[in-house]
Design a protein around this motif. Structure first.
Motif, PDB file in Angstrom:
ATOM      1  N   GLU A 121      -6.539 -42.176 -19.905  1.00 51.71           N
ATOM      2  CA  GLU A 121      -5.248 -42.413 -19.274  1.00 51.71           C
ATOM      3  C   GLU A 121      -4.770 -41.112 -18.631  1.00 51.71           C
ATOM      4  OE1 GLU A 121      -2.491 -44.078 -21.995  1.00 51.71           O
ATOM      5  OE2 GLU A 121      -3.758 -45.813 -22.485  1.00 51.71           O
ATOM      6  N   PRO A 164      -1.965 -39.029 -16.808  1.00 53.84           N
ATOM      7  CA  PRO A 164      -0.534 -38.992 -16.491  1.00 53.84           C
ATOM      8  C   PRO A 164      -0.313 -38.590 -15.043  1.00 53.84           C
ATOM      9  CG  PRO A 164      -1.155 -37.033 -17.722  1.00 53.84           C
ATOM     10  CD  PRO A 164      -2.366 -37.920 -17.679  1.00 53.84           C
ATOM     11  N   THR A 182       2.909 -32.410 -15.988  1.00 56.14           N
ATOM     12  CA  THR A 182       2.186 -33.285 -16.910  1.00 56.14           C
ATOM     13  C   THR A 182       0.925 -32.622 -17.445  1.00 56.14           C
ATOM     14  OG1 THR A 182       1.056 -34.326 -15.029  1.00 56.14           O
ATOM     15  CG2 THR A 182       3.053 -35.408 -15.849  1.00 56.14           C
TER      16      THR A 182
END
Length: 490
Positions: A389, A391, A396
């Motif tokens: 995943e 970001p 981030t």
């Protein structure tokens, strides 16, 4: 006529004569330069008087004047009251005794970087170059050396492209907190003073925050930026965020038109890098601070991030990212049509820390073997596959992405497709599902002929292809770095 008046007349004349005018329509259609699109990796440099205290971050010059902040308390305990020892008093200690531009050039070239963007002037207002605009510069104070000029010469010898960064516009409010108590930031402040204008700071720094920068300040900002352009001919000009303020827009258009027109005379490809929406899309290069896009983009973009997680400049307490994590970030960014500008913060004496050098060497060692999967590559039909995943957005990069053996990023060049595995498994077996062998009616991601498969840097790779994907097997690989599978297509 003052220097400012003469320069403003010159700026208007260049814009009048050049093809680029100070309006957004005239400035449209600006692509990221070829050298940047193909080079993929650049080095950012934050170095200045803020490196002397080495505490907190490069925002020390602001935060030390905020009562109750860690920097404020540290300053009093270490240096005494602000009225007796202010930020300007760090400049004599900023001697740069070990500054060797050629050594820096060697380190950056060995890292695999292709361009370098030193901060020419940070929010603190100290110019790291020779200037006719202000005496508060590195050629006349502190190191008493034209830092940017010396770096330009050293970089050119190594084939590194020079950029420059100006954060001057934030100086409008950066020293303003020093007026709230008995410090060395005292009225009256006039243009030419180090702390000028030290205005009050908005809580949000939004597009219309007040007090609005004055014409005098904005003209000074414009002249300073154009002086850098003329004296050093940087091929990237990077701005921090506050150029998006409504009051800056007319001057921003003037700068862009002037810079692009001057670059035509130099016969060089240049770009301006901006954050948020300070420029209309297509007039300059999009930049994301300490972050990236989660998906591939149809336009070229840049991320600026840092080796240190907590600061852009050197501090005593910097925490460092690993070369493995930064190579993964580079791979992911390149697969999504981006390039990486990676920051280094030298020590106040001009040396580059052992930690920074170790990280840069690790990146360079990987690129020396696997660079063909990065340099001069293009995006593929898809950027990646796998469960990781990613970001999206700025700030981030505080933690590493949890990549697995199923995570791949893709780049391509000519007849070669590069599938870069982000976390090679212990059993040495991976499957690239995007390369499954299916009939055309199923509309697979890839429906071509694979001639050969190899792993760059290794020999005797086993591979096969079926309806599940391209299976690659190679045991005995022991590394935390990404592994590049080079696929030759017929």
């Amino acid at each position: 006529m003052t220097i400012h008046e003469e320069y403003l007349q010159k700026i208007d004349k260049v814009i009048e004569q050049g093809p680029y005018k100070d309006d957004w329509d005239s400035l449209a259609g600006r692509m990221m330069p070829t050298w940047m699109r193909e080079g993929k990796l650049g080095i950012f440099i934050h170095w200045g008087p803020y490196s002397v205290p080495g505490f907190g971050s490069e925002w020390y010059s602001r935060n030390m004047y905020i009562e109750g902040s860690p920097e404020y308390e540290h300053h009093i305990q270490t240096y005494g009251p602000h009225k007796d020892f202010g930020y300007k008093d760090f400049i004599p200690s900023f001697k740069a005794e070990q500054f060797d531009p050629h050594a820096w050039a060697d380190i950056f070239a060995q890292s695999g970087a292709r361009y370098v963007v030193p901060v020419a002037e940070h929010h603190d207002g100290f110019q790291m170059y020779k200037s006719d605009i202000s005496e508060w510069n590195a050629a006349e104070m502190g190191p008493k050396r034209d830092v940017l000029g010396e770096l330009k010469n050293a970089f050119e010898e190594k084939g590194l492209t020079l950029g420059a960064s100006s954060h001057r516009v934030e100086h409008w409010f950066f020293m303003g907190h020093g007026k709230k108590f008995d410090s060395d930031v005292k009225e009256p402040l006039e243009r030419g003073d180090f702390y000028w204008p030290a205005m009050s700071e908005s809580d949000h720094h939004d597009l219309f925050s007040e007090p609005i920068p004055t014409q005098e300040f904005l003209e000074d900002w414009l002249v300073r930026c154009c002086e850098i352009v003329d004296r050093y001919q940087p091929e990237q000009f990077y701005f921090d965020w506050w150029i998006q303020h409504s009051s800056v827009k007319p001057y921003l258009k003037k700068f862009a038109a002037y810079y692009y027109n001057q670059a035509l005379q130099w016969e060089k490809e240049v770009t301006i890098c901006y954050k948020h929406d300070a420029f209309p899309f297509g007039t300059a290069t999009v930049d994301i601070e300490r972050g990236k896009f989660a998906e591939v983009q149809p336009f070229f973009w840049q991320t600026d991030t840092a080796i240190a997680r907590n600061s852009w400049c050197w501090t005593e307490n910097n925490t460092f990212k690993s070369p493995e994590s930064l190579v993964r970030e580079l791979v992911d960014i390149v697969s999504k049509n981006g390039v990486m500008l990676l920051n280094v913060g030298p020590k106040p004496d001009g040396s580059i820390s052992a930690e920074d050098q170790s990280v840069l060497k690790g990146i360079g060692d990987w690129l020396a073997v696997n660079g063909e999967a990065i340099y001069q590559t293009s995006v593929w039909r898809q950027a990646s596959e796998g469960p990781a995943e990613i970001p999206e957005g700025q700030f981030t990069d505080g933690t590493d992405v949890n990549y697995t053996a199923e995570d791949f990023s893709f780049t391509c060049r000519g007849k070669h497709l590069y599938a870069i595995n982000m976390n090679w498994p212990e059993n040495g077996e991976v499957t690239i599902r995007s390369l499954a062998n299916q009939v055309a009616s199923h509309l697979p991601v890839f429906h071509g002929i694979i001639e050969d498969v190899e792993i760059i840097g290794y020999e005797e790779v086993e591979w096969s292809r079926d309806e599940q994907g391209l299976h690659v097997r190679k045991t005995g690989i022991e590394t935390k770095m990404p592994i590049v599978i080079k696929i030759t297509l017929d």
